[in-house]
Design a protein around this motif. Sequence first.
Motif, PDB file in Angstrom:
ATOM      1  N   ALA A 176      -1.741 -28.883   2.967  1.00 43.09           N
ATOM      2  CA  ALA A 176      -1.866 -28.659   4.612  1.00 43.09           C
ATOM      3  C   ALA A 176      -2.122 -29.215   5.787  1.00 43.09           C
ATOM      4  O   ALA A 176      -2.155 -29.500   6.712  1.00 43.09           O
ATOM      5  CB  ALA A 176      -3.579 -26.787   4.221  1.00 43.09           C
ATOM      6  N   TYR A 221      -7.144 -26.801  -5.035  1.00 40.15           N
ATOM      7  CA  TYR A 221      -7.810 -26.199  -4.540  1.00 40.15           C
ATOM      8  C   TYR A 221      -7.027 -28.071  -3.646  1.00 40.15           C
ATOM      9  O   TYR A 221      -6.774 -27.297  -1.830  1.00 40.15           O
ATOM     10  CB  TYR A 221      -8.967 -25.913  -3.726  1.00 40.15           C
ATOM     11  CG  TYR A 221      -9.102 -24.456  -4.565  1.00 40.15           C
ATOM     12  CD1 TYR A 221      -8.266 -23.619  -4.135  1.00 40.15           C
ATOM     13  CD2 TYR A 221     -10.296 -24.270  -5.177  1.00 40.15           C
ATOM     14  CE1 TYR A 221      -8.458 -22.179  -4.944  1.00 40.15           C
ATOM     15  CE2 TYR A 221     -10.432 -23.393  -5.817  1.00 40.15           C
ATOM     16  CZ  TYR A 221      -9.514 -21.828  -5.212  1.00 40.15           C
ATOM     17  OH  TYR A 221     -10.013 -20.537  -5.546  1.00 40.15           O
ATOM     18  N   LEU A 248      -3.697 -28.445  -2.037  1.00 38.84           N
ATOM     19  CA  LEU A 248      -3.207 -27.198  -1.537  1.00 38.84           C
ATOM     20  C   LEU A 248      -4.119 -27.726  -0.139  1.00 38.84           C
ATOM     21  O   LEU A 248      -3.429 -27.502   0.797  1.00 38.84           O
ATOM     22  CB  LEU A 248      -3.663 -25.942  -1.473  1.00 38.84           C
ATOM     23  CG  LEU A 248      -2.792 -25.187  -2.981  1.00 38.84           C
ATOM     24  CD1 LEU A 248      -3.657 -23.810  -2.893  1.00 38.84           C
ATOM     25  CD2 LEU A 248      -1.791 -25.180  -2.367  1.00 38.84           C
TER      26      LEU A 248
END
Length: 441
Positions: free
Chosen positions: A12, A5, A8
């Motif tokens: 992002a 996460y 990611l």
Amino acid sequence: MEPVYGILILIALMIYGVPVAWSFAGVLAYLVWAYDTNTTTLFLQGFRGLNSVILLALPLFILAGYLMESGGIARRLITFMEASVKGRRNGLGSALVMSSAVFGAISGTATAAVASIGTIMVDPLAERGYPRPYTSALLGISSLLGILIPPSITLILFGVVTRQSITALFAATVVPAIVLIIGLIIYNKIACKTFLREFDEAQAAKSDDHKPTQTDAERDGFWKSAFKAIPALLMPLVILGGIYGGFATPTEAASIAVVLSIAVGFFIYRNLTPKRLITSIVKAGETTGTIIMILLFSLMIGRIMVAESVPQDLTKFVTSLTENKILILLIVNAFLTFVGMIMDDVSVTVVIAPLFMSLMVSVGVDPVHFASIVACSVVIGANSPPMAPILYMACKIGKASIHESVKPALQLIFFVALPVMLIVTYVPSLSLFLPRLLGVY
């Protein structure tokens, strides 16, 4: 899943346009929350990690790169490289590659090479038949030689976060850099035959008597260009000779590089002025500040991941898929290349590379050899969409469309950069031969 996460979130934020340093801060904030970490201890560990004499080389080499650009050193190097091909058009692309290599042997940064070499060489190449998209792609790939050829900012960061000898890392990527240079020159010799022939046919059809602008190399000739370039050519010899001769540490060599850049720029070439000196210092300070912030946050992220045994879990996961060393190296190559398409070289070096260090050691890959693998993967990632930061910068300076430059960039990657990365990955002696020969590892 928290590390996944975190990656990611980083991707992002960077895609959304958040500055890289603050993207790392966002990931750090998430991991602190997810693992309920003591922030006081974490910040102390992070600042302790920055308390390194080796890191002093970082701002000094960055400053040396800016000083060479503003002090006329880069221009003399490029002029000499152009003169060495004696005006042969199929050799001008090779001169661009060699200019990037020599410039990288002094500055250690890709962005400085793109800015200085691209500004000087792209227009003359276009006037002599080189398509701007191709030139921009070649410039983007060649500029990354600054990562492979010492001194290298990327390798300094790798050494700091993985606790490896900077001198050994510098020596490890020299032979891979030479292989990449040879590959780029051979590819350019083959590729330019087609577009130069098409350019000549188009010019003949136009019956245009316009002659391209005379360059400094054509005006001065080889011997005059070589004489003017002597101070610039001596700089990498002094810097690298000092390091490998045992006369100077990388940090001391960086100090020498700054002093020489100022002396040559002010008193020999006389292109460096007080105003340009101040501008170079400001730019170097901005670049250094950004990198140090990224490094601080990444060191703190690394501390959390080590405390939570993330590298060990990653090793167990990959080895559960396969225990074949060849396949494991291929997986690491693929992942580094993929992440490099999205993240910049600093991010890949200080965050992703340490995660794989435990895995590499477990399958018998030497840490210094792994540094060469990471550096070669950065060359590919920094020129591959969607992010491709170096390629975008090269296209901006080369006045070329990014969409038109993607095809020649991917061709250079597929036929040159990717084979070099695979050769470096599966032939460890290419990386370990020189450090052992010089006795630095």
